[in-house]
Design an enzyme around this catalytic site. Sequence first.
Site, mmCIF file in Angstrom:
data_model
loop_
_atom_site.group_PDB
_atom_site.id
_atom_site.type_symbol
_atom_site.label_atom_id
_atom_site.label_comp_id
_atom_site.label_asym_id
_atom_site.label_seq_id
_atom_site.Cartn_x
_atom_site.Cartn_y
_atom_site.Cartn_z
ATOM 1 N NE ARG A 82 -3.607 2.531 1.123
ATOM 2 C CZ ARG A 82 -4.644 2.496 1.943
ATOM 3 N NH1 ARG A 82 -5.072 1.357 2.430
ATOM 4 N NH2 ARG A 82 -5.262 3.607 2.280
ATOM 5 N NE ARG A 91 -7.296 3.216 -1.705
ATOM 6 C CZ ARG A 91 -7.475 4.250 -0.881
ATOM 7 N NH1 ARG A 91 -7.757 4.057 0.368
ATOM 8 N NH2 ARG A 91 -7.371 5.478 -1.301
ATOM 9 C CG ASP A 94 -9.002 0.668 1.983
ATOM 10 O OD1 ASP A 94 -8.310 1.188 2.881
ATOM 11 O OD2 ASP A 94 -10.160 1.024 1.720
ATOM 12 C CG ASP A 96 -11.893 0.801 5.277
ATOM 13 O OD1 ASP A 96 -10.835 1.363 5.631
ATOM 14 O OD2 ASP A 96 -12.502 1.077 4.237
#
Length: 163
Positions: A82, A91, A94, A96
Amino acid sequence: MGKLVVIIGGNIGDRLMYMRKASQLLENRIGKVKATSSIYETAAWGGNSEGDYLNQVLLIESEDSASVILEKIWEIEALCDRKRDTKWGNRTMDIDILYFGNEVIDTPNLQIPHPQIANRKFVLEPLSEIMPDFIHPVLKKTQTELLAKCKDQSWVKKYKSPE
Ligand SMILES: Nc1nc2c(c(=O)[nH]1)N=C(CO)CN2
């Protein structure tokens, strides 16, 4: 023991390889993976992305605090190549945090539940697959109810691996 729910995804490079690498690193560093959704291929959400994403939701049992988990996630994203990037840009990976049990956290770099859950079909579709009856601790609705009410029109489909 906290029930951590994360969404992982990326839209550049060898997307499937990065999904596998991220899952493995999450299991090694944060805790046992108890459930995984299917992998979905999803239209890029937000203005700055080029290619389609792969996304998957994972349920992980962790003994860490939310802030320790966040630091470990940043390390895992870095190990998945990343780069520093623009908001909603391309990207390789990621990660989250969506939920951490019923915890509600609202600080500048960490908000749990993730504030965009109810607006994103690419999040609600896999969430509804693995935890349809889990009640959002703030909105007080199940994942199935949130998906039914979600106005996001973007396409989300199950990904069939080429192998
Ligand atoms: N479909 C989809 N779109 C996105 C995603 C993602 O994971 N899936 N992540 C982003 C970065 O915040 C921006 N847009």
